[in-house]
Design an enzyme around this catalytic site. Structure first.
Site, PDB file in Angstrom:
ATOM      1  N   CYS A   1      12.264 -23.623   7.084  1.00 49.57           N
ATOM      2  CA  CYS A   1      10.975 -23.689   6.415  1.00 49.57           C
ATOM      3  C   CYS A   1       9.919 -22.872   7.170  1.00 49.57           C
ATOM      4  O   CYS A   1      10.142 -21.710   7.477  1.00 49.57           O
ATOM      5  CB  CYS A   1      10.585 -25.156   6.255  1.00 49.57           C
ATOM      6  SG  CYS A   1       9.310 -25.476   5.017  1.00 49.57           S
ATOM      7  N   HIS A   2       8.759 -23.456   7.479  1.00 53.75           N
ATOM      8  CA  HIS A   2       7.743 -22.724   8.245  1.00 53.75           C
ATOM      9  C   HIS A   2       8.206 -22.445   9.670  1.00 53.75           C
ATOM     10  O   HIS A   2       7.667 -21.554  10.336  1.00 53.75           O
ATOM     11  CB  HIS A   2       6.430 -23.507   8.278  1.00 53.75           C
ATOM     12  CG  HIS A   2       5.734 -23.556   6.957  1.00 53.75           C
ATOM     13  ND1 HIS A   2       5.917 -24.580   6.059  1.00 53.75           N
ATOM     14  CD2 HIS A   2       4.864 -22.696   6.368  1.00 53.75           C
ATOM     15  CE1 HIS A   2       5.185 -24.368   4.978  1.00 53.75           C
ATOM     16  NE2 HIS A   2       4.539 -23.231   5.130  1.00 53.75           N
TER      17      HIS A   2
ATOM     18  N   GLU B   1       4.647 -22.048  -1.160  1.00 53.75           N
ATOM     19  CA  GLU B   1       3.330 -22.182  -0.526  1.00 53.75           C
ATOM     20  C   GLU B   1       2.232 -22.304  -1.583  1.00 53.75           C
ATOM     21  O   GLU B   1       1.299 -23.115  -1.464  1.00 53.75           O
ATOM     22  CB  GLU B   1       3.056 -20.978   0.378  1.00 53.75           C
ATOM     23  CG  GLU B   1       1.942 -21.194   1.395  1.00 53.75           C
ATOM     24  CD  GLU B   1       2.349 -22.163   2.495  1.00 53.75           C
ATOM     25  OE1 GLU B   1       1.941 -23.343   2.418  1.00 53.75           O
ATOM     26  OE2 GLU B   1       3.068 -21.744   3.426  1.00 53.75           O
TER      27      GLU B   1
END
Length: 228
Positions: free
Chosen positions: A134-135, A165
């Site tokens: 993910c991030h 996002e």
């Protein structure tokens, strides 16, 4: 016993708005569950060491599985998140893989942390695996190989998509978009449907797309380590 380093954030609040952030719980839990079942030992590290906050949005009922609850109600696990090692204090030679968890907080403390970059580079150069979800994939951006190239250059990678996002309404809040940044570093960005579990592996670099992908990343990491 082979050991894996799990990287978590120290950032508890968005710098630019009154909103809490931190580790997205499931992104640690589902990875850790898979690798510990496979016999690997896990240690937790953060840029500064000490406490890692939990993103309260990750603790909402619609986000929590039974597995998540089992970890969230485990004092030993929570105490470990409260006493992480600082990246500057870790000996890379003790670890066979490093895994960057997500949560929006990592956007502000993973990419530029030289100690994390050094750890990941050392683990990779000795034949280990560098992974993210993910991030957390922003932690891969500035890792360099022994030749000075960016680690993800010309490798298949994934991470939180621009459309994911946008869906959570934070496109204008984050300092940059994960998908765009991975592409700018020369990564061959790939993705599945938004919110679907998806992981990609390429030359000992493993990445997952979103919070649903931690277990998928773990399975790819285990496959690399078992082949050694």
């Amino acid at each position: 016993m082979k050991k894996i380093l799990v990287v978590v954030t120290n950032v508890s609040k968005y710098p630019n708005q009154a909103r809490a952030t931190g580790l997205w719980l499931a992104e640690a839990v589902h990875f850790v569950e898979e690798v510990t079942k496979a016999g690997y030992e896990v240690d937790y590290v953060s840029p500064k060491g000490g406490y890692t906050p939990l993103d309260p949005h990750s603790l909402q009922a619609d986000q929590m599985s039974e597995l998540d609850w089992s970890y969230y109600t485990n004092p030993t696990f929570l105490n470990r998140l409260g006493t992480t090692m600082a990246a500057s204090e870790v000996d890379a030679s003790e670890y066979d893989a490093i895994y960057y968890t997500g949560g929006h907080g990592v956007m502000w403390d993973f990419p530029e942390d030289a100690h994390l970059q050094k750890l990941a580079s050392a683990i990779y150069e000795k034949g280990g695996v560098v992974a993210a979800v993910c991030h957390g994939s922003v932690g891969l951006l500035n890792i360099q190989t022994a030749t000075g190239d960016y680690l993800i250059k010309d490798k298949k990678v994934t991470g939180f998509t621009n459309t994911e996002e946008q869906a959570v309404g934070l496109t204008e809040v984050v300092p940059f978009l994960t998908e765009d940044a991975l592409k700018e570093r020369g990564g061959q960005y790939v993705k599945s449907d938004d919110w679907a579990s998806f992981a990609v592996a390429d030359e000992r670099v493993v990445s997952g797309q979103n919070p649903s992908s931690g277990a998928a990343v773990a399975k790819e990491v285990i496959q690399y380590l078992e082949a050694q």
